[in-house]
Design an enzyme around this catalytic site. Structure first.
Site, PDB file in Angstrom:
ATOM      1  N   LYS A  13       0.708  -1.121  -0.189  1.00 27.55           N
ATOM      2  CA  LYS A  13      -0.006  -0.014  -0.017  1.00 27.55           C
ATOM      3  C   LYS A  13       0.694   1.359   0.107  1.00 27.55           C
ATOM      4  O   LYS A  13       0.851   2.397  -0.698  1.00 27.55           O
ATOM      5  CB  LYS A  13      -1.130  -0.057   1.219  1.00 27.55           C
ATOM      6  CG  LYS A  13      -2.033  -1.195   1.384  1.00 27.55           C
ATOM      7  CD  LYS A  13      -2.889  -0.959   2.585  1.00 27.55           C
ATOM      8  CE  LYS A  13      -2.336  -0.900   3.894  1.00 27.55           C
ATOM      9  NZ  LYS A  13      -1.697  -2.232   4.103  1.00 27.55           N
ATOM     10  N   ARG A  88      -9.596   0.674   8.418  1.00 27.34           N
ATOM     11  CA  ARG A  88      -8.944  -0.775   8.826  1.00 27.34           C
ATOM     12  C   ARG A  88      -9.977  -1.727   9.385  1.00 27.34           C
ATOM     13  O   ARG A  88      -9.831  -2.793   9.804  1.00 27.34           O
ATOM     14  CB  ARG A  88      -7.852  -0.474   9.531  1.00 27.34           C
ATOM     15  CG  ARG A  88      -6.813  -1.421  10.102  1.00 27.34           C
ATOM     16  CD  ARG A  88      -5.450  -1.233   8.981  1.00 27.34           C
ATOM     17  NE  ARG A  88      -4.537  -1.810   9.477  1.00 27.34           N
ATOM     18  CZ  ARG A  88      -3.280  -0.919   9.225  1.00 27.34           C
ATOM     19  NH1 ARG A  88      -3.127  -0.041   8.610  1.00 27.34           N
ATOM     20  NH2 ARG A  88      -2.196  -1.794   9.583  1.00 27.34           N
ATOM     21  N   ARG A 127      11.788  -6.357   5.020  1.00 30.94           N
ATOM     22  CA  ARG A 127      11.389  -4.924   5.069  1.00 30.94           C
ATOM     23  C   ARG A 127      12.049  -4.042   5.945  1.00 30.94           C
ATOM     24  O   ARG A 127      12.131  -4.459   7.093  1.00 30.94           O
ATOM     25  CB  ARG A 127       9.825  -4.505   4.985  1.00 30.94           C
ATOM     26  CG  ARG A 127       9.346  -3.146   4.965  1.00 30.94           C
ATOM     27  CD  ARG A 127       7.990  -3.028   4.460  1.00 30.94           C
ATOM     28  NE  ARG A 127       7.045  -2.913   5.577  1.00 30.94           N
ATOM     29  CZ  ARG A 127       5.585  -2.730   5.493  1.00 30.94           C
ATOM     30  NH1 ARG A 127       5.202  -2.434   4.379  1.00 30.94           N
ATOM     31  NH2 ARG A 127       4.946  -2.748   6.511  1.00 30.94           N
ATOM     32  N   ARG A 160      10.826  -2.259  11.917  1.00 34.66           N
ATOM     33  CA  ARG A 160      10.116  -1.602  12.629  1.00 34.66           C
ATOM     34  C   ARG A 160       9.692  -2.531  13.741  1.00 34.66           C
ATOM     35  O   ARG A 160      10.028  -3.636  13.820  1.00 34.66           O
ATOM     36  CB  ARG A 160       8.664  -1.455  11.791  1.00 34.66           C
ATOM     37  CG  ARG A 160       8.558  -0.186  10.833  1.00 34.66           C
ATOM     38  CD  ARG A 160       7.381  -0.047  10.150  1.00 34.66           C
ATOM     39  NE  ARG A 160       6.176  -0.733  10.588  1.00 34.66           N
ATOM     40  CZ  ARG A 160       4.909  -0.756   9.718  1.00 34.66           C
ATOM     41  NH1 ARG A 160       5.040  -0.328   8.749  1.00 34.66           N
ATOM     42  NH2 ARG A 160       3.863  -1.193  10.253  1.00 34.66           N
ATOM     43  N   ARG A 171      -0.478  -9.424  13.435  1.00 30.02           N
ATOM     44  CA  ARG A 171      -0.992  -8.239  12.370  1.00 30.02           C
ATOM     45  C   ARG A 171      -1.892  -9.035  11.420  1.00 30.02           C
ATOM     46  O   ARG A 171      -2.778  -8.580  10.865  1.00 30.02           O
ATOM     47  CB  ARG A 171       0.030  -7.244  11.923  1.00 30.02           C
ATOM     48  CG  ARG A 171       0.511  -6.182  12.833  1.00 30.02           C
ATOM     49  CD  ARG A 171       1.798  -5.662  12.474  1.00 30.02           C
ATOM     50  NE  ARG A 171       1.669  -4.920  11.367  1.00 30.02           N
ATOM     51  CZ  ARG A 171       2.933  -4.656  10.406  1.00 30.02           C
ATOM     52  NH1 ARG A 171       3.867  -5.038  10.734  1.00 30.02           N
ATOM     53  NH2 ARG A 171       2.601  -4.001   9.502  1.00 30.02           N
TER      54      ARG A 171
HETATM   55  P1  AMP Z   1       0.674   0.160   9.252  1.00 27.24           P
HETATM   56  O1  AMP Z   1       1.892   1.065   9.087  1.00 27.24           O
HETATM   57  O2  AMP Z   1      -0.481   0.747   8.185  1.00 27.24           O
HETATM   58  O3  AMP Z   1       0.847  -1.228   8.916  1.00 27.24           O
HETATM   59  O4  AMP Z   1       0.077   0.346  10.587  1.00 27.24           O
HETATM   60  C1  AMP Z   1       0.984  -0.048  11.799  1.00 27.24           C
HETATM   61  C2  AMP Z   1       0.050   0.005  13.277  1.00 27.24           C
HETATM   62  O5  AMP Z   1      -0.626   1.162  13.591  1.00 27.24           O
HETATM   63  C3  AMP Z   1      -1.022  -1.085  12.896  1.00 27.24           C
HETATM   64  O6  AMP Z   1      -0.600  -2.153  13.305  1.00 27.24           O
HETATM   65  C4  AMP Z   1      -2.122  -0.553  13.918  1.00 27.24           C
HETATM   66  O7  AMP Z   1      -1.517  -0.648  15.344  1.00 27.24           O
HETATM   67  C5  AMP Z   1      -1.806   0.967  13.772  1.00 27.24           C
HETATM   68  N1  AMP Z   1      -2.794   1.488  12.661  1.00 27.24           N
HETATM   69  C6  AMP Z   1      -2.700   2.131  11.517  1.00 27.24           C
HETATM   70  N2  AMP Z   1      -3.742   2.383  11.157  1.00 27.24           N
HETATM   71  C7  AMP Z   1      -4.636   1.898  11.651  1.00 27.24           C
HETATM   72  C8  AMP Z   1      -6.118   2.126  11.529  1.00 27.24           C
HETATM   73  N3  AMP Z   1      -6.808   2.662  10.472  1.00 27.24           N
HETATM   74  N4  AMP Z   1      -6.710   1.486  12.398  1.00 27.24           N
HETATM   75  C9  AMP Z   1      -6.342   1.236  13.716  1.00 27.24           C
HETATM   76  N5  AMP Z   1      -4.946   0.752  13.889  1.00 27.24           N
HETATM   77  C10 AMP Z   1      -4.225   1.477  12.892  1.00 27.24           C
END
Ligand code: AMP
Length: 213
Positions: A13, A88, A127, A160, A171
Site C-alpha cells: 500500500k 481498517r 522490509r 519496525r 497483524r
Molecule cells: P501500518 O503502518 O499501516 O501497518 O500500521 C501500523 C500500526 O498502526 C497497525 O498495526 C496499527 O496498530 C496502527 N494503525 C494504523 N492504521 C490504523 C487504523 N486505520 N486503525 C487502527 N490501527 C491502525
C-alpha cells in the site's frame, strides 16, 4: 485521485501510494506513519497508541477517526488523497462514509491489493523503513545504498518494532478478522477495484487502467 488502498500489511500500500502521488500530486495519508511519528515525538496520541502498535493490534477506532477527521480537512487533501492503512475496520469505513458525505467528497474507488500470505511474510520480515521520512526498503531486493542510511533523507533505516515474527503473525490475524471484511463492504458500495499485486511493477499500470487514466 481520491482512493482507498486496501490490503494486508506488506501488500505494498505504501509503495503504491508513493508511486500514485507522483501521477497527479494527490497526497498519501498513512495512519501508520502518522501514529509512528506521534510515538517518536512522545505526544499523548503516541503514548496511547504505542502499546497497541507494538503488540500488532489495532489502535481504537475513536482515536483513528479523530486523526482522520482533522487530516482530511487540511488544504493539501483538496486535489486528491490516497488513504494508506485506513479504514481498517467496518466501523471506520462506515464513519468515513458519513464524514466524506458531510465534506461533499466522492471517492474514485477502493483498491484492493491482493498478495498471497507466503509472499507477504517474506516481504515483511525483510522490509526496512526510514524512521524519518517513511521510505521503504527491502534488505534483499531494494537495500539503501549505505546500510542503515536512507537514500532520500539520510535518516535511520530500521526494522519496525512491529515487524518481529510474533507481531507480524498477530497483524496478519488481525487483518484477516477485522480488515479483510472491507472487501465485501466496498464491493457492496460498488467501489472495489481488485488488483493482483504479487508483482509490484504492473500494479500502478493496472490501477490506472481500472480508473481510466
Ligand atoms: P501500518 O503502518 O499501516 O501497518 O500500521 C501500523 C500500526 O498502526 C497497525 O498495526 C496499527 O496498530 C496502527 N494503525 C494504523 N492504521 C490504523 C487504523 N486505520 N486503525 C487502527 N490501527 C491502525
Amino acid at each position: 485521485m481520491k482512493l482507498i488502498l486496501l490490503g494486508a500489511p506488506g501488500a505494498g500500500k505504501g509503495t503504491v501510494a508513493k508511486l500514485l502521488t507522483a501521477i497527479d500530486g494527490s497526497v498519501q495519508i498513512s495512519t501508520g506513519d502518522i501514529l509512528r511519528a506521534a510515538v517518536k515525538d512522545g505526544t499523548d496520541l503516541g503514548k496511547e497508541a504505542q502499546g497497541y502498535m507494538t503488540r500488532g493490534e489495532l489502535v481504537p477506532d475513536a482515536l483513528i477517526m479523530g486523526i482522520m477527521g482533522e487530516r482530511l480537512l487540511e488544504d493539501d487533501c483538496k486535489p486528491g488523497f490516497l488513504l494508506d492503512g485506513f479504514p481498517r475496520t467496518i466501523p471506520q469505513a462506515e464513519e468515513l462514509k458519513v464524514l466524506l458525505a458531510k465534506l461533499g467528497i466522492e471517492l474514485d474507488g477502493a483498491v484492493n491489493l491482493n498478495v498471497p500470505r507466503d509472499v507477504i511474510l517474506d516481504r515483511l520480515t525483510t522490509r526496512r523503513t526510514c524512521e524519518d521520512c517513511g521510505e521503504i526498503y527491502n534488505v534483499k531486493s531494494n537495500p539503501p545504498k549505505v546500510e542503515g542510511v536512507c537514500d532520500k533523507c539520510g535518516g535511520n533505516v530500521v526494522q519496525r518494532a512491529d515487524e518481529t515474527e510474533e507481531a507480524i503473525s498477530k497483524r496478519l490475524d488481525v487483518f484477516k478478522e477485522q480488515t479483510a471484511p472491507l472487501v465485501g463492504f466496498y464491493t457492496g458500495e460498488n467501489m472495489l477495484i481488485d488488483i493482483n499485486a504479487t508483482s509490484s511493477d504492473v500494479v500502478v499500470a493496472d490501477i490506472k487502467s481500472a480508473l481510466g487514466i
